[in-house]
Enzyme design. Structure first.
Site, PDB file in Angstrom:
ATOM      1  CE  LYS A  16       0.008  -2.027   4.217  1.00 13.20           C
ATOM      2  NZ  LYS A  16       1.102  -1.630   3.307  1.00 13.20           N
ATOM      3  N   GLY A  40      -3.019  -2.338  -2.283  1.00 12.57           N
ATOM      4  CA  GLY A  40      -2.828  -3.558  -3.066  1.00 12.57           C
ATOM      5  C   GLY A  40      -2.005  -4.494  -2.223  1.00 12.57           C
ATOM      6  CG  HIS A  41      -2.825  -5.266   1.287  1.00 11.73           C
ATOM      7  ND1 HIS A  41      -3.486  -5.124   2.472  1.00 11.73           N
ATOM      8  CD2 HIS A  41      -2.308  -4.049   1.013  1.00 11.73           C
ATOM      9  CE1 HIS A  41      -3.368  -3.875   2.900  1.00 11.73           C
ATOM     10  NE2 HIS A  41      -2.670  -3.201   2.012  1.00 11.73           N
ATOM     11  CD  GLN A 225      -3.739   3.249   2.062  1.00 12.42           C
ATOM     12  OE1 GLN A 225      -4.507   3.356   3.003  1.00 12.42           O
ATOM     13  NE2 GLN A 225      -4.041   2.546   1.002  1.00 12.42           N
ATOM     14  NE  ARG A 310       5.231  -1.170  -4.863  1.00  8.58           N
ATOM     15  CZ  ARG A 310       4.992  -2.424  -4.505  1.00  8.58           C
ATOM     16  NH1 ARG A 310       5.963  -3.201  -4.072  1.00  8.58           N
ATOM     17  NH2 ARG A 310       3.772  -2.922  -4.573  1.00  8.58           N
ATOM     18  CE  LYS A 336      10.441  -7.471  -2.278  1.00  9.68           C
ATOM     19  NZ  LYS A 336       9.824  -6.675  -3.359  1.00  9.68           N
ATOM     20  CB  VAL A 419      13.694 -15.345   3.939  1.00 13.30           C
ATOM     21  CG1 VAL A 419      14.434 -14.783   5.151  1.00 13.30           C
ATOM     22  CG2 VAL A 419      12.944 -16.629   4.308  1.00 13.30           C
TER      23      VAL A 419
HETATM   24  P1  GDP Z   1       1.464  -4.557   1.074  1.00 11.21           P
HETATM   25  O1  GDP Z   1       0.741  -3.506   0.307  1.00 11.21           O
HETATM   26  O2  GDP Z   1       2.144  -4.012   2.277  1.00 11.21           O
HETATM   27  O3  GDP Z   1       0.619  -5.748   1.408  1.00 11.21           O
HETATM   28  O4  GDP Z   1       2.638  -5.068   0.107  1.00 11.21           O
HETATM   29  P2  GDP Z   1       2.505  -5.406  -1.480  1.00 11.21           P
HETATM   30  O5  GDP Z   1       1.798  -6.693  -1.634  1.00 11.21           O
HETATM   31  O6  GDP Z   1       1.987  -4.234  -2.233  1.00 11.21           O
HETATM   32  O7  GDP Z   1       4.033  -5.532  -1.890  1.00 11.21           O
HETATM   33  C1  GDP Z   1       4.881  -6.464  -1.296  1.00 11.21           C
HETATM   34  C2  GDP Z   1       5.454  -7.393  -2.370  1.00 11.21           C
HETATM   35  O8  GDP Z   1       6.536  -8.099  -1.833  1.00 11.21           O
HETATM   36  C3  GDP Z   1       4.482  -8.432  -2.849  1.00 11.21           C
HETATM   37  O9  GDP Z   1       4.766  -8.756  -4.193  1.00 11.21           O
HETATM   38  C4  GDP Z   1       4.790  -9.631  -1.939  1.00 11.21           C
HETATM   39  O10 GDP Z   1       4.446 -10.874  -2.506  1.00 11.21           O
HETATM   40  C5  GDP Z   1       6.269  -9.492  -1.847  1.00 11.21           C
HETATM   41  N1  GDP Z   1       6.895 -10.010  -0.611  1.00 11.21           N
HETATM   42  C6  GDP Z   1       6.452  -9.933   0.674  1.00 11.21           C
HETATM   43  N2  GDP Z   1       7.375 -10.427   1.516  1.00 11.21           N
HETATM   44  C7  GDP Z   1       8.418 -10.829   0.743  1.00 11.21           C
HETATM   45  C8  GDP Z   1       9.704 -11.399   1.029  1.00 11.21           C
HETATM   46  O11 GDP Z   1      10.089 -11.610   2.178  1.00 11.21           O
HETATM   47  N3  GDP Z   1      10.529 -11.643  -0.042  1.00 11.21           N
HETATM   48  C9  GDP Z   1      10.147 -11.370  -1.329  1.00 11.21           C
HETATM   49  N4  GDP Z   1      11.005 -11.653  -2.298  1.00 11.21           N
HETATM   50  N5  GDP Z   1       8.941 -10.849  -1.618  1.00 11.21           N
HETATM   51  C10 GDP Z   1       8.110 -10.570  -0.602  1.00 11.21           C
HETATM   52  P1  IMO Z   2      -0.778  -0.459   0.368  1.00 12.96           P
HETATM   53  O1  IMO Z   2      -1.895  -0.742   1.334  1.00 12.96           O
HETATM   54  C1  IMO Z   2       1.778   2.508  -1.530  1.00 12.96           C
HETATM   55  C2  IMO Z   2       0.047   6.492  -2.126  1.00 12.96           C
HETATM   56  C3  IMO Z   2      -0.169   6.928  -3.560  1.00 12.96           C
HETATM   57  C4  IMO Z   2       0.050   8.431  -3.419  1.00 12.96           C
HETATM   58  C5  IMO Z   2      -0.590   8.734  -2.070  1.00 12.96           C
HETATM   59  C6  IMO Z   2      -2.015   9.242  -2.149  1.00 12.96           C
HETATM   60  O2  IMO Z   2      -0.721  -1.394  -0.780  1.00 12.96           O
HETATM   61  O3  IMO Z   2       0.519  -0.310   1.090  1.00 12.96           O
HETATM   62  P2  IMO Z   2      -4.321   8.062  -2.673  1.00 12.96           P
HETATM   63  O4  IMO Z   2      -4.782   7.323  -3.905  1.00 12.96           O
HETATM   64  O5  IMO Z   2      -4.352   7.258  -1.431  1.00 12.96           O
HETATM   65  O6  IMO Z   2      -5.006   9.380  -2.509  1.00 12.96           O
HETATM   66  O7  IMO Z   2      -2.774   8.407  -2.988  1.00 12.96           O
HETATM   67  O8  IMO Z   2      -0.589   7.512  -1.354  1.00 12.96           O
HETATM   68  N1  IMO Z   2      -0.584   5.209  -1.762  1.00 12.96           N
HETATM   69  C7  IMO Z   2       0.093   4.055  -1.609  1.00 12.96           C
HETATM   70  N2  IMO Z   2       1.405   3.781  -1.799  1.00 12.96           N
HETATM   71  N3  IMO Z   2       0.943   1.542  -1.070  1.00 12.96           N
HETATM   72  C8  IMO Z   2      -0.362   1.829  -0.848  1.00 12.96           C
HETATM   73  O9  IMO Z   2      -1.201   0.951  -0.276  1.00 12.96           O
HETATM   74  C9  IMO Z   2      -0.848   3.120  -1.153  1.00 12.96           C
HETATM   75  N4  IMO Z   2      -2.050   3.718  -1.063  1.00 12.96           N
HETATM   76  C10 IMO Z   2      -1.867   4.997  -1.428  1.00 12.96           C
HETATM   77  O10 IMO Z   2       0.781   6.333  -4.415  1.00 12.96           O
HETATM   78  O11 IMO Z   2       1.414   8.709  -3.318  1.00 12.96           O
HETATM   79 MG    MG Z   3       0.652  -2.677  -1.619  1.00 11.13          MG
END
Ligand code: GDP
Ligand code: IMO
Ligand code: MG
Length: 429
Positions: A16, A40-41, A225, A310, A336, A419
């Protein structure tokens, strides 16, 4: 002009942040509407990696205003650390850029302690929370005893309320969970200091957004989330305590549904989940390592917030159809796709089977879900590296087929195909 909403279509971590960063270039305001620092974005710009927990992913674009909306829960200590870390990297996080809704709720050390105590108390059946105090903060909000960010304007009132709050929580911590009590006076003093630093950031978030829309500007709502962590529509009780779905965006920002233009569901090209709870397509062994990675790459499947590996599995379009319906998704963004390069065959779960019958809808009852087996359709894979693809025709034919298959199965247009993690590593369809 309009509100576009970005939503996680799976269990979070779909990318996201990456899609928000991409679309933020056109937005006046980027706003978080739910969750807290459980999120965590990750945003990758010119090889530089930013990991954001509370501050919207639009912050990397200099002209964008970032709002932490009323539907969120804010740990001020975490927020200030995140602001300092960004400022140290040259990102402007002054009050003209970063805004906090007055009616967002605060996470306190008592919420964090209660989250830990409750998880420990569940013994062998934890939720697997991020231990950031999210559940207890939303519990207090719903119980009408929460502390709101507006108290930053009233440091003395905040200190008084905090002492009462901590003393109340101490009763529960010590008598029910046998945990250590917290020092209410010290925490009250700590929050008085936070108030002094954060009060200039307070705004009425709903009014801020309304004014931008009235001036013909675009607002982007950044989900945290994912749909299956939604308190109502996810795999309850293995969910978070807020509403990451599209309805949550409206409540969490104070915007009406008539302002919504696009609802963009972000889905990974496979599935991942952190924490406990059902996961019908979960893989183990070598197949799981193949999708998760070993941690050698920054994008490997290890939690951005907690570092936990994960859980992973093949793509599940039964989940995605549920996400399309619950959120009214106007389109899908897939991320991805590059990770699937090199596989001979790529299974996709197209239905669930239970007692010899195929289920059309994702079952809301976990007892039913536990009896479901995924039904896979096996697609041909592709060997080519796709990280350099910028148009659909750059993709190998089987990768294109994979994307088209998902669009057909979900009856939803695919508008972005990511990608790689970099800002430009995307096909805009
Ligand atoms: P979010 O919580 O939905 O914002 O996603 P996260 O940042 O927690 O996890 C997504 C991970 O995938 C991060 O390390 C991004 O940098 C990485 N990512 C996002 N899009 C792509 C992609 O198209 N390819 C690859 N290889 N990594 C990606
Ligand atoms: P982003 O925004 C993945 C999961 C936790 C747990 C459940 C409840 O990066 O996609 P909490 O601390 O919210 O009470 O935990 O939700 N969880 C996530 N899993 N990405 C997240 O955020 C999450 N935020 C909470 O691992 O299973
Ligand atoms: Mg995340």
């Amino acid at each position: 002009m309009a509100l576009d909403i970005i939503i996680g279509a799976q269990w979070g971590d779909e990318g996201k942040g990456r899609i928000t960063d991409l679309l933020a270039a056109q937005a006046n305001i980027v706003a978080r509407y739910s969750g807290g620092d459980n999120a965590g974005h990750t945003v990758t710009v010119a090889g530089e990696i930013f990991k954001l927990h509370l501050i919207p992913s639009g912050i990397i674009h200099p002209g964008v205003i970032c709002l932490i909306g009323n539907g969120t829960v804010i740990n001020p200590a975490v927020l200030l650390r995140e602001m300092e870390a960004l400022a140290a990297r040259g990102v402007d996080v002054g009050p003209h850029r970063l805004k906090i809704s007055r009616n967002a709720h605060l996470i306190t050390p008592a919420h964090v302690a209660l989250d830990k105590a409750r998880e420990a108390h569940r013994g062998s059946d934890p939720i697997g929370t991020t231990l950031r105090g999210i559940g207890p903060a939303y519990t207090d909000k719903a119980s009408r005893v929460g502390l709101r960010a507006e108290l930053f304007d009233d440091p003395e009132g905040l200190a008084d309320r905090m002492e009462i709050h901590i003393q109340g929580a101490n009763e529960t911590l010590t008598k029910i969970y046998g945990a250590e009590p917290l020092d209410s006076a010290a925490i009250a003093a700590e929050f008085t200091a936070y108030a002094q630093r954060l009060h200039p950031y307070l705004v009425d978030g709903s009014v801020l957004i309304d004014q931008a829309l009235r001036h013909g500007r675009d607002v982007l709502a950044e989900g945290a989330q994912g749909t299956f962590l939604d308190l109502d529509h996810g795999t309850y009780p293995y969910v978070t305590s807020s509403w990451p779905t599209a309805g949550g965006a409206l409540i969490g920002l104070g915007v009406g549904p008539n302002k919504v233009r696009r609802v963009i569901g972000v889905a990974k090209a496979f599935t991942s989940r952190v924490g406990s709870g059902p996961f019908p397509c979960e893989l183990s062994g070598d197949e799981a390592v193949r999708l998760r990675g070993t941690g050698a790459n920054p994008w490997d499947e290890y939690g951005t917030t907690t570092g936990r590996p994960r859980r992973v599995g093949w793509l599940d379009v039964v989940l995605l159809r549920h996400a399309v319906r619950i959120n009214g998704l106007t389109e899908l963004a897939i991320t991805k796709l590059d990770i699937l390069s090199g596989l001979k065959k790529v299974p996709v779960c197209v239905a669930y089977e239970r007692h010899g019958e195929q289920l059309e809808h994702y079952p809301t009852d976990l007892r039913v879900l536990a009896e479901c087996q995924p039904v896979y359709e096996i697609l041909d894979g592709w060997q080519e590296d796709v990280t350099g693809a910028r148009t659909l025709t750059d993709l190998p034919v089987n990768a294109r087929h994979y994307v088209e298959f998902i669009a057909a199965q979900t009856e939803t247009a695919m508008t972005y195909i990511s990608v790689g993690p970099g800002r430009d590593q995307v096909i805009q369809v």
